[in-house]
Design an enzyme around this catalytic site. Structure first.
Site, PDB file in Angstrom:
ATOM      1  N   ASP A  24      37.188  39.688  37.541  1.00  0.00           N
ATOM      2  CA  ASP A  24      37.693  38.307  37.513  1.00  0.00           C
ATOM      3  C   ASP A  24      36.603  37.323  37.095  1.00  0.00           C
ATOM      4  O   ASP A  24      35.429  37.522  37.411  1.00  0.00           O
ATOM      5  CB  ASP A  24      38.238  37.951  38.908  1.00  0.00           C
ATOM      6  CG  ASP A  24      39.161  36.748  38.875  1.00  0.00           C
ATOM      7  OD1 ASP A  24      39.625  36.370  37.782  1.00  0.00           O
ATOM      8  OD2 ASP A  24      39.415  36.176  39.953  1.00  0.00           O
ATOM      9  N   GLY A  25      37.019  36.276  36.410  1.00  0.00           N
ATOM     10  CA  GLY A  25      36.095  35.188  36.074  1.00  0.00           C
ATOM     11  C   GLY A  25      35.809  35.018  34.589  1.00  0.00           C
ATOM     12  O   GLY A  25      34.969  34.185  34.214  1.00  0.00           O
ATOM     13  N   ASN A  58      50.019  38.380  35.079  1.00  0.00           N
ATOM     14  CA  ASN A  58      49.243  37.757  34.000  1.00  0.00           C
ATOM     15  C   ASN A  58      50.078  37.380  32.773  1.00  0.00           C
ATOM     16  O   ASN A  58      49.599  36.637  31.900  1.00  0.00           O
ATOM     17  CB  ASN A  58      48.063  38.656  33.574  1.00  0.00           C
ATOM     18  CG  ASN A  58      46.936  38.702  34.590  1.00  0.00           C
ATOM     19  OD1 ASN A  58      46.240  39.706  34.726  1.00  0.00           O
ATOM     20  ND2 ASN A  58      46.707  37.607  35.317  1.00  0.00           N
ATOM     21  N   ARG A 101      50.389  33.648  31.645  1.00  0.00           N
ATOM     22  CA  ARG A 101      49.328  32.919  30.936  1.00  0.00           C
ATOM     23  C   ARG A 101      49.798  32.463  29.545  1.00  0.00           C
ATOM     24  O   ARG A 101      50.778  32.978  29.040  1.00  0.00           O
ATOM     25  CB  ARG A 101      48.097  33.809  30.821  1.00  0.00           C
ATOM     26  CG  ARG A 101      47.535  34.100  32.189  1.00  0.00           C
ATOM     27  CD  ARG A 101      46.260  34.885  32.120  1.00  0.00           C
ATOM     28  NE  ARG A 101      45.727  35.073  33.452  1.00  0.00           N
ATOM     29  CZ  ARG A 101      44.441  35.237  33.751  1.00  0.00           C
ATOM     30  NH1 ARG A 101      43.550  35.266  32.780  1.00  0.00           N
ATOM     31  NH2 ARG A 101      44.062  35.383  34.991  1.00  0.00           N
ATOM     32  N   SER A 143      45.098  39.899  44.960  1.00  0.00           N
ATOM     33  CA  SER A 143      45.931  39.619  43.786  1.00  0.00           C
ATOM     34  C   SER A 143      46.776  40.832  43.379  1.00  0.00           C
ATOM     35  O   SER A 143      46.822  41.206  42.200  1.00  0.00           O
ATOM     36  CB  SER A 143      45.062  39.126  42.618  1.00  0.00           C
ATOM     37  OG  SER A 143      44.370  37.960  42.979  1.00  0.00           O
ATOM     38  N   GLU A 186      36.246  49.907  51.425  1.00  0.00           N
ATOM     39  CA  GLU A 186      35.277  48.851  51.734  1.00  0.00           C
ATOM     40  C   GLU A 186      35.406  47.780  50.659  1.00  0.00           C
ATOM     41  O   GLU A 186      35.507  48.099  49.468  1.00  0.00           O
ATOM     42  CB  GLU A 186      33.857  49.416  51.733  1.00  0.00           C
ATOM     43  CG  GLU A 186      33.604  50.421  52.832  1.00  0.00           C
ATOM     44  CD  GLU A 186      33.690  49.805  54.224  1.00  0.00           C
ATOM     45  OE1 GLU A 186      33.265  48.650  54.400  1.00  0.00           O
ATOM     46  OE2 GLU A 186      34.205  50.489  55.136  1.00  0.00           O
TER      47      GLU A 186
END
Ligand code: IPE
Ligand code: IPE
Ligand code: MG
Length: 240
Positions: free
Chosen positions: A17-18, A65, A68, A193, A204
């Site tokens: 992400d990002g 998505n 978008r 998400s 973890e």
């Protein structure tokens, strides 16, 4: 001294992400962020190979998505086959099998064709696996599993009482894969998400501040270091 369960995760799942923010900070179109993110995929694949991680699952496109802008969606759908063509040799060199999970039949035909081609070309590799989550949703996967199970019950191939956790797992998209040991999400967002809702039950979690295009070998190795310190109990008590 108490020991960490196993210092190297066998299966790492990544929410990449990002990309959009990375591009935005540079005044670039979002697609440039996705292109830069593709470089991080290579870096993480290399680092995971060097560390001895066997399976890497990458969240590349969610069922959500599609919301978008159209140019971003079509850009992503053409970036994927381009990257596969460009890096196919690396899969062969590293004895790595490419797989995909998600509602693949809804992908554009050109994207799907190259995906299937590279999956078939690497199907014989056994040392490592890279799994692309494409048009993937954890709820969609569970819904699809429920449908398959319900059909079997309807056909009287399965008794409702015989439906166990293992039966549900066996109807997921890639039932042979072990659950991820470590889930990494980049960009500082602390949520799933809709990623691997069933399979991440005991994983973890590691939330990295870096935007995905900035997440390279060092950042990945740091996530592995943190994982190695974690104590997994799976509901039991710690053995020492
Ligand atoms: C992740 O980066 C890539 C995909 C979802 C395909 P984003 O595109 O979500 O980047 P941000 O979150 O908007 O910065
Ligand atoms: C999750 O990221 C999906 C992928 C990385 C492919 P999103 O950017 O779509 O998630 P939200 O919208 O921030 O929850
Ligand atoms: Mg995002």
């Amino acid at each position: 001294m108490p020991e960490a369960a196993s210092s190297i995760p066998r299966h790492v799942a990544v929410i990449m992400d990002g990309n959009g923010r990375w591009a935005g900070h540079r005044g670039l179109p979002r697609l440039k962020g996705h292109e830069a993110g593709a470089e991080s995929v290579q870096a993480v694949m290399k680092a995971s190979r060097d560390a001895g991680v066997e399976i890497v699952t990458l969240y590349a496109f969610s069922v959500e998505n599609w919301k978008r802008p159209e140019d971003e969606v079509s850009g992503l759908m053409s970036l994927l086959p381009r990257m596969l063509t460009k890096h196919e040799n690396l899969l062969h060199e590293n004895d790595t099998r490419l797989r995909a999970i998600g509602r693949l039949d809804q992908l554009p035909s050109k994207t799907l064709k190259e995906l299937h081609r590279v999956m078939a070309a690497t199907a014989h590799h056994t040392k490592r696996q890279v799994v692309l989550a494409l048009n993937y949703g954890g709820r969609a996967e569970l819904t699809d599993a429920v449908r398959k199970i319900a059909t079997k019950v309807q056909k009287e191939e399965l008794e409702p009482e015989a439906i166990t956790d293992e039966v549900v797992s066996a109807h997921l998209y890639a039932p042979d894969l072990p659950d991820p040991d470590l889930m990494i999400r980049t960009s500082g967002e602390n949520r799933l998400s809709n990623f691997l809702l069933w399979q991440l039950s005991y994983a973890e979690f590691y939330f990295a501040p870096e935007l995905w295009p900035d997440f390279r070998e060092e950042a990945f190795n740091q996530a592995l270091d943190v994982y190695a310190q974690r104590k997994r109990r799976f509901g039991g008590v710690e053995s020492c």
